[in-house]
Design an enzyme around this catalytic site. Structure first.
Site, mmCIF file in Angstrom:
data_model
loop_
_atom_site.group_PDB
_atom_site.id
_atom_site.type_symbol
_atom_site.label_atom_id
_atom_site.label_comp_id
_atom_site.label_asym_id
_atom_site.label_seq_id
_atom_site.Cartn_x
_atom_site.Cartn_y
_atom_site.Cartn_z
ATOM 1 N N CYS A 1 0.832 -1.206 0.000
ATOM 2 C CA CYS A 1 0.000 0.000 0.000
ATOM 3 C C CYS A 1 0.865 1.253 0.000
ATOM 4 C CB CYS A 1 -0.939 -0.007 1.207
ATOM 5 S SG CYS A 1 -2.416 -0.946 0.845
ATOM 6 N N CYS A 28 -11.285 5.788 -43.086
ATOM 7 C CA CYS A 28 -11.208 6.889 -42.127
ATOM 8 C C CYS A 28 -9.846 7.590 -42.246
ATOM 9 C CB CYS A 28 -11.425 6.388 -40.699
ATOM 10 S SG CYS A 28 -10.127 5.283 -40.103
ATOM 11 N N CYS A 30 -4.984 5.415 -40.378
ATOM 12 C CA CYS A 30 -3.713 4.705 -40.536
ATOM 13 C C CYS A 30 -2.735 5.576 -41.336
ATOM 14 C CB CYS A 30 -3.932 3.361 -41.222
ATOM 15 S SG CYS A 30 -4.776 3.464 -42.809
ATOM 16 N N CYS A 78 5.743 -1.494 -37.573
ATOM 17 C CA CYS A 78 5.638 -0.943 -36.215
ATOM 18 C C CYS A 78 4.302 -1.267 -35.552
ATOM 19 C CB CYS A 78 5.877 0.557 -36.226
ATOM 20 S SG CYS A 78 4.508 1.497 -36.939
ATOM 21 N N CYS A 126 -0.469 1.509 -37.435
ATOM 22 C CA CYS A 126 -1.690 1.608 -38.241
ATOM 23 C C CYS A 126 -2.750 0.628 -37.751
ATOM 24 C CB CYS A 126 -1.372 1.382 -39.713
ATOM 25 S SG CYS A 126 -0.506 -0.170 -40.033
ATOM 26 N N CYS A 181 -6.455 1.647 -36.265
ATOM 27 C CA CYS A 181 -7.577 1.254 -37.131
ATOM 28 C C CYS A 181 -8.790 0.895 -36.270
ATOM 29 C CB CYS A 181 -7.194 0.054 -37.991
ATOM 30 S SG CYS A 181 -8.580 -0.534 -38.998
#
Lengths: 428, 456
Positions: A135, A345, A348, A383, A386, A390
């Site tokens: 804690c 869209c 990416c 990497c 994207c 997505c």
């Protein structure tokens, strides 16, 4: 129906799902309700010298419409008398003899204090002990909790004292507020601990009120750091579990804690070396009944794969977790965009263009005038960014490109270069 | 050659018209929606479901990828839960009760239920197994939603269950009576398979009272559950009812589900008499069979219609027209075929026993409409003969049962589903029948357990 029973350092439990030592395990009423709901075990809220709690104790981190991605609290250990807790623990164990009941303990750095409390809780028939060296708030200022968990020698010493009298298995709960948790886990192991549990909560300040400029939460105009938990801490916890699981110097079973909200999270912890898991925030968010899907989902997962017992998956992924220096430099993945599910869209594209390696082009089809997203695979470094941004699951797939080079890690490469150099030196 | 091409084109157009209208949720849609569910405690959606499906639980399981568990949670509470996902008036039940109605938009519970059960259908999952045999036998008369639901529960409790089904296939209304573009037959038949694989014997093509007598059942089985549903559409009892072109909505829908679709209605004018859900099905089916004009004729007004709101909306979207306050007085024909219908205008009088204003004819208001087909959808007859063969007490064909136990006046005969519905202001729901069947099964179990206890 798979066998969901676990054995953690000699502690048996009907299933791997325990409630962690925290507000949900504050009383007999709560723990009994939890057992009725299906939880296999509970670690009772930490016992010690009674303390006084403040009001305004919790705060939640909400993000993008999802509530309680993170959670923080400044509540301390039990604020009820030890005798009251012991009476309820005894009653609970009598009502649920097959369920696992663990006593979480936190006392001063004194041998006698540890001996005394261990004897008291073991007298009522607990299945094991968990020493709270985790804690981070309040108690740490008094030299307990994470103040112990940050010093391997203090851990070792106190575990030794406990082991002098303990009849039941001893689990040591560790703080993540430390540079490398393996050192404290090793200390627990050296002290004779039967298992470690991790992670306790992380030092945190959830937020500041934009109107009052007060910390969230605040107590009469002042705040103090709390302990952070919930789904957001899961990756930190999972890494710490995996690091300890693959460390031969730790070498004792692990009870996994930290952001576990679903059966899927639990499977990940089990695969990475936990023999069981503890849950708190998810129960605080949704109630004890979440365990029903945890049990059902885990069972269906095991049945689907023909795995007879949950213990059969414990640690099965540990060998795949290693140091960066052992990763194969000649392994290559590239992004593939599945146009049939792509919704254009362009997230990416812009992620790659602005922040990665500029290899996703927006190409206009001359025939139709429609725009398509095309990966220049020769420039893609694999990497994953994207596929992470997505929004449509499965639309960007990272596919392996077979390499004509044999596997070669950084360590191997450096060793080979060093060997070459020493050859050259020898030749000179 | 061109004629054949034309025929093929028509056939494929008709087939397309009978494909399921409401699209399934896309995977992302399902996950997004599942994660939007609040997982309420003591959730009002559960209370609004006649079969008390643990809706937050099955939705949580979709969110965690536990689709098997999700389908099981649904089907455990409702053995015809895949059909109900499509035919329940969800906005009046679970979705209407969703707490998010007050804060944003209700969760799409029906479509999520369909998502989970579709997964189970696609992956050929067996969800339930029979319980350990207890050596007792129960007969169920009728393999519709109520009968199947009872059969599933009794099989789980270890009974040897035989379902006597008059039709070629089990499933009742779900298999034969709901238009394919709302409920494809394979969904209903999957539910039947789920129950058959538990060892339940379904004797199809077997009519109780004709092929097997009630006495035989009572002798061979410890208990009998009467779940025979309802009969054919009654006669209008007006002139011209025997003309070619006079159909009943139930047979019309059934033909579209069991036979190749025909072009007989192509370009024709159709009227449907009645304004319940079956009338809507008859009307939309006619429209989708190519009828040029489809009108629903109802002797009351929009307000008194018994069809669900969404059914009414759906029919309007399909181009079905509605004419209120008219009642047929005569069907007119030439050469044995319908050519027109004579209608009389009505006005609403005092409320009847159910509180609906009674339609009263306006004298001298008769007029004639040119039509090619008259589709009757004025309710269904009750199986009075069968009920009387069992010697059961009934009121106008509605079997009387003991509150809570589903036991009829005969101590070994229970009843569930349409045979006990008293006919409220709305149509009986499939989900109600499923609930009756489930509860009746447990009542039978309780009674037979008590009987087998030694008397002290």
């Amino acid at each position: 129906m798979a066998d969901l029973r676990i054995n953690l350092a000699g502690i048996e439990s009907p299933n791997p799902f325990w409630l962690a030592s925290a507000p949900p395990t504050n009383s007999g009423y709560q723990v009994q309700r939890a057992f009725d709901a299906g939880w296999g075990g509970a670690v009772w809220k930490t016992l010690g010298e009674p303390i006084i709690n403040v009001t305004s104790r919790f705060a939640g981190l909400h993000f993008g419409g999802q509530r309680v991605l993170g959670f923080n609290n400044i509540e301390l250990i039990t604020d009820r008398p030890l005798e009251e807790n012991l009476k309820e623990m005894l009653e609970t164990k009598k009502l649920f003899p097959k369920h696992t009941l663990i006593a979480s303990l936190m006392v001063e750095h004194k041998r006698e204090a540890w001996h005394e409390i261990v004897k008291k809780v073991e007298a009522i028939g607990v299945d094991g002990l968990e020493l709270n060296f985790g804690c981070p708030h309040g108690m740490a200022e008094r030299g307990m909790g994470s103040a112990v968990g940050q010093h391997p020698d203090l851990i070792r010493q106190q575990v030794e004292w406990v082991k002098e009298v303990a009849q039941t298995p001893v689990i040591v709960k560790l703080t993540p507020n430390i540079t490398d948790i393996r050192f404290t886990a090793r200390a627990a192991s050296e002290g004779g601990a039967d298992a470690v549990s991790m992670i306790n909560t992380i030092n945190s300040l959830i937020g500041v009120d934009l109107d009052s400029w007060l910390p969230i939460p605040h107590v009469d105009g002042k705040g103090a750091h709390g302990g952070y938990c919930g789904p957001a801490v899961k990756p930190i916890a999972l890494n710490m579990v995996a690091e300890c699981a693959r460390d031969p110097q730790v070498g004792i079973p692990i009870s996994g804690i930290g952001g576990i909200s679903t059966w899927q999270d639990a499977v990940e912890f089990l695969l990475m070396g936990a023999s069981g898991v503890q849950v708190c925030t998810a129960a605080m968010h949704h109630g004890f009944r979440i365990v029903e899907d945890m049990i059902d989902g885990l069972n269906n997962y095991l049945d689907e794969r023909g795995i007879a017992s949950v213990m059969d998956i414990v640690g099965k992924a540990v060998h795949t977790y290693s140091d960066w220096g052992h990763l194969n430099l000649n392994y290559k993945v590239v992004a593939r965009i599945h146009e049939e599910t792509c919704i254009n869209c362009n997230k990416c594209h812009i992620a790659c263009e602005d922040t990665s390696h500029q290899c996703i082009d927006i190409v206009t089809d001359e025939m139709t005038g429609k725009e398509r997203l095309v990966v220049r695979e020769e420039d893609c470094v694999g990497c994953n960014l994207c596929s992470i941004v997505c929004p449509v699951e499965g639309t960007i797939e990272m596919v392996e490109i077979p390499s004509d080079q044999p596997p070669l890690s950084w360590n191997q490469r450096q060793a080979a270069l060093a060997a070459d150099r020493s050859c050259e030196a020898a030749q000179e | 050659m061109s004629v054949r091409r034309e025929e093929t084109k028509t056939a494929s157009m008709l087939q397309a018209n009978f494909q399921e209208v409401v699209p399934a949720l896309k995977p992302k849609e399902a996950i997004d929606e599942a994660n939007r569910c609040l997982f309420c405690y003591d959730a009002p959606c559960i209370k609004a479901c006649p079969t008390s499906i643990d809706i937050p639980s099955f939705i949580k399981k979709i969110a965690t990828g536990n689709l098997l568990g999700s389908a099981r949670t649904i089907m455990e509470a409702n053995p015809v839960g895949a059909s109900c996902a499509r035919v329940c008036p969800t906005e009046e039940l679970c979705e209407g009760a969703c707490v998010l109605n007050h804060a944003s938009k209700p969760i799409m519970i029906g479509l999520l239920q369909r998502h989970a059960t579709d997964w189970a259908i696609k992956n050929q999952k067996i969800l339930f197994h029979a319980g350990e045999q207890n050596g007792k036998r129960v007969a169920i008369v009728g393999g519709g939603p109520a009968g199947l639901s009872a059969a599933r529960e009794l099989a789980r409790l270890g009974y040897e269950v035989t379902v006597f089904e008059a039709r070629e296939k089990a499933g009742g209304l779900n298999t034969y009576g709901i238009v394919s573009f709302r409920l494809p037959q394979e969904v209903a038949l999957w539910e039947v398979e789920q129950i058959e694989q538990m060892g339940v014997t379904i004797k199809t093509g077997t009519r109780v009272g004709v092929d097997v007598t009630p006495e035989e059942l009572l002798q061979s089985f410890e208990a009998v559950l009467l779940a025979a549903g309802m009969g054919a559409v009654p006669m209008l009892n007006i002139e011209g009812e025997d003309l070619i072109g006079v159909l009943d909505a139930i047979s019309l829908v059934e033909d579209t589900k069991t036979k190749p679709l025909t072009d007989l209605m192509l370009g024709k004018k159709v009227v449907v008499i009645g304004a319940g859900n079956t009338a809507i099905d008859g009307a939309t089916a006619s429209k989708r069979l190519g009828a040029q004009l489809v009108q629903i004729l109802y002797r009351r007004t929009e307000k008194e219609m018994t069809c669900y709101e969404f059914e009414y909306e759906f029919a309007k979207q399909d181009g079905v027209e509605f004419r209120w306050l008219v009642a047929p007085t005569r069907i007119i024909g030439e050469n044995g075929r319908v050519t027109g219908i004579e209608l009389m205008r009505m006005e609403l009088g005092e409320p009847d026993a159910k509180g609906r204003r009674r339609p009263e004819p306006v004298p001298g208001s008769e007029f004639v409409m040119e039509v090619d087909f008259v589709v009757k959808a004025i309710g269904q007859t009750r199986h009075v003969d069968l009920i009387e063969m069992f010697g059961l007490q009934h009121k106008n064909g509605i079997v009387e049962i003991e509150e809570g136990t589903y036991r009829t006046s005969h101590p070994h005969v229970y009843a569930a589903g349409d045979v006990i519905f008293g006919g409220g202001n709305t149509d009986a729901m499939v989900v109600d029948a499923a609930n009756h069947g489930k509860r009746a099964a447990h009542a039978i179990h309780t009674a037979l357990e008590a009987k087998s206890q030694p008397v002290l």
